[in-house]
Design an enzyme around this catalytic site. Structure first.
Site, short mmCIF file in Angstrom:
data_model
loop_
_atom_site.label_atom_id
_atom_site.label_comp_id
_atom_site.label_asym_id
_atom_site.label_seq_id
_atom_site.Cartn_x
_atom_site.Cartn_y
_atom_site.Cartn_z
N HIS A 72 0.85 -1.20 0.00
CA HIS A 72 0.00 0.00 0.00
C HIS A 72 0.88 1.24 0.00
O HIS A 72 1.88 1.28 0.71
CB HIS A 72 -0.91 0.02 1.24
N TYR A 201 -8.74 5.16 8.53
CA TYR A 201 -8.82 5.48 9.96
C TYR A 201 -9.89 6.54 10.10
O TYR A 201 -9.73 7.65 9.60
CB TYR A 201 -7.48 6.04 10.46
N PRO A 292 -2.75 -0.06 19.34
CA PRO A 292 -2.64 -0.54 17.96
C PRO A 292 -2.77 0.55 16.87
O PRO A 292 -2.45 0.28 15.72
CB PRO A 292 -3.78 -1.56 17.84
N LYS A 296 2.32 -0.34 15.16
CA LYS A 296 3.77 -0.37 15.42
C LYS A 296 4.25 -1.61 16.17
O LYS A 296 5.44 -1.92 16.14
CB LYS A 296 4.19 0.88 16.21
N TYR A 384 4.63 6.48 9.94
CA TYR A 384 3.79 5.33 9.60
C TYR A 384 4.59 4.26 8.85
O TYR A 384 4.48 3.07 9.14
CB TYR A 384 2.59 5.79 8.75
C1 PHB Z 1 -4.76 -4.50 11.19
O1 PHB Z 1 -4.98 -4.71 9.99
O2 PHB Z 1 -4.89 -5.40 12.02
C2 PHB Z 1 -4.38 -3.15 11.64
C3 PHB Z 1 -4.12 -2.17 10.72
C4 PHB Z 1 -3.75 -0.91 11.14
C5 PHB Z 1 -3.65 -0.64 12.47
C6 PHB Z 1 -3.89 -1.62 13.41
C7 PHB Z 1 -4.26 -2.89 12.99
O3 PHB Z 1 -3.31 0.60 12.87
#
Ligand code: PHB
Ligand code: APR
Length: 392
Positions: A72, A201, A292, A296, A384
């Site tokens: 991505h 997000y 989460p 990270k 990120y």
């Molecule tokens: C996930 O796909 O599990 C995932 C993706 C992004 C995050 C946390 C978990 O910030």
């Protein structure tokens, strides 16, 4: 039994460490409390930073990752009912992220270990450490009903937040810093193609939501909930309804499908310093936890393992302890960068229970700035994709 490095825990930290050491000709024994089946089916995060994916490939664990991992080059932030793209690669010098489940990373590493014939013992019970302040630390454990002792030169505590290694360090040695958040994440894995090409997000009046994926046919979605939320209160229909409300934007459809797995995770930030004592070295969740948001945790665990592996092989090759002594300092710079980033992302995106309107206005202002200013967006992007850690 005797080995050079005794590794407690077969998560990403322990398995990556074991793999690098094996490639470098250092012996180790990995002891894991759970069964292989359990470890290989725990659903965890799924975002690899570019440096993490590169490292896995370098140490011989990149074949399936290369084939099945999905690259991505951006993520989307949603607020006030609109989506804004953060062009990760464009802003962070070409680097992106790779979508590949932690579960898959673990499966690949376990297979490599077992194929090599090097020892990895599942269902090792009652693991206990002795003599970490001496030159001959010992790991005692029960396997196949037999109590055994493993004498080592060094012990790597890769046994996660609830493991036994960190608590075996005498009181007063470690400094703990932590933060609890007044919310958790309810996560589902759903048998439906992801409804968006990139992660979303979402900040919403009803709380945070995240759209992610595991493969072209598997979606991973999360909802902010109460920290100890009872999953029994969330039948699949209620989860989808809430996801629709938090993620919905005009002209876009969230596709629903059978829920294959669901669970609630708490959110906390936690760091111990230093990350070693005597001959015991902590790596991954055993030493630090991030919430989460920002994905990270897995990346930090693998980065620790790589730094520790280099320090250990240098010690065997040259007799110099310099890199071992510097292990904690090197890791903690990256760890604290990730701690700040994940705290910042978490604070910007979640609804604080009982929070006043001032908090929400600050969040929205920050979100607008991050998506409108190239400088602010670059800050998010390089953290990120994992470049900021190296510069911390
Ligand atoms: C996930 O796909 O599990 C995932 C993706 C992004 C995050 C946390 C978990 O910030
Ligand atoms: N004895 C042996 N093994 C143990 C013990 C013990 N007493 N206690 C825990 N373990 C094992 C766990 O069963 C687990 O397999 O240690 C392993 C630790 O693995 P992880 O929890 O995956 O931790 P780590 O390798 O540091 O990876 C961190 O995992 O929790 C996620 O978000 C986190 O992505 C991050 C990653």
């Amino acid at each position: 039994m005797r080995t050079q490095v005794g590794i407690v825990g077969a998560g990403p930290a322990g398995l990556v460490l074991a793999q690098i050491l094996r490639v470098q000709g250092v012996e180790s024994v990995v002891l894991e409390a759970h069964s292989r089946d359990y470890v290989e089916h725990r659903i965890r995060a799924g975002v690899l930073e570019q440096p993490t994916a590169d490292l896995l490939a370098e140490v011989g664990a990149g074949e399936r990752l290369h084939r099945e991992g999905i690259v991505h080059r951006g993520v989307e932030l949603q607020f006030a009912g609109e989506r804004h793209r953060i062009a990760l690669s464009e802003l962070a010098g070409g680097a992106g992220i790779v979508i590949y489940g932690q579960t898959e990373v673990v499966k690949d590493l376990i297979q490599l270990r077992l194929d090599s014939g090097a020892p990895l013992l599942f269902e090792a019970e009652d693991v206990g450490l002795r003599g970490i302040e001496t030159d001959r630390p010992v790991i005692a454990f029960t396997h196949d009903g037999r109590r055994q002792e493993l004498e080592c030169d060094l012990v790597a505590g890769c046994d996660g937040f609830h493991g036994v290694c960190r608590p075996s360090i005498p009181g007063g040695v470690l400094r703990e810093s932590s933060r609890e958040y007044p919310f958790g994440w309810l996560g589902i894995l759903a048998d439906v193609a992801p409804s968006n090409d990139e992660l979303v997000y979402a900040h919403s009046e009803r709380g945070f939501a995240l759209l992610s994926l595991r493969s072209p046919t598997l979606s991973r979605l999360y909802l902010q909930c109460a920290p100890g939320e009872d999953i029994g209160l969330w039948p699949d229909e209620r989860i989808w309804e809430e996801l629709q409300r938090r993620l919905g934007v005009p002209g876009w459809t969230l596709h629903e499908g059978p829920v294959l797995e669901k669970g609630v995770t708490g959110m906390r930030s936690f760091v111990v310093e230093p990350m070693h004592h005597g001959r015991l070295f902590l790596a991954g969740d055993a030493a630090h936890i991030v919430p989460p948001t920002g994905a990270k945790g897995l990346n930090l665990a693998i980065a620790d393992a790589a730094v520790l592996a280099e320090a250990i092989t240098t010690w065997y090759e040259t007799g110099s302890r310099a890199l071992l002594d510097g292990y904690s300092t090197v890791c903690l710079r990256r760890v604290w960068r990730a701690e700040h980033f994940s705290w910042w992302m978490t604070s910007m995106l979640h609804l604080t229970p009982g929070g006043d309107p001032f908090d929400e206005r600050l969040q929205l202002s920050q979100l607008r700035y991050v998506t409108a200013s190239r400088a602010a967006a670059t800050t998010l992007a390089e953290n990120y994709v994992g470049l900021a850690g190296a510069r911390a």
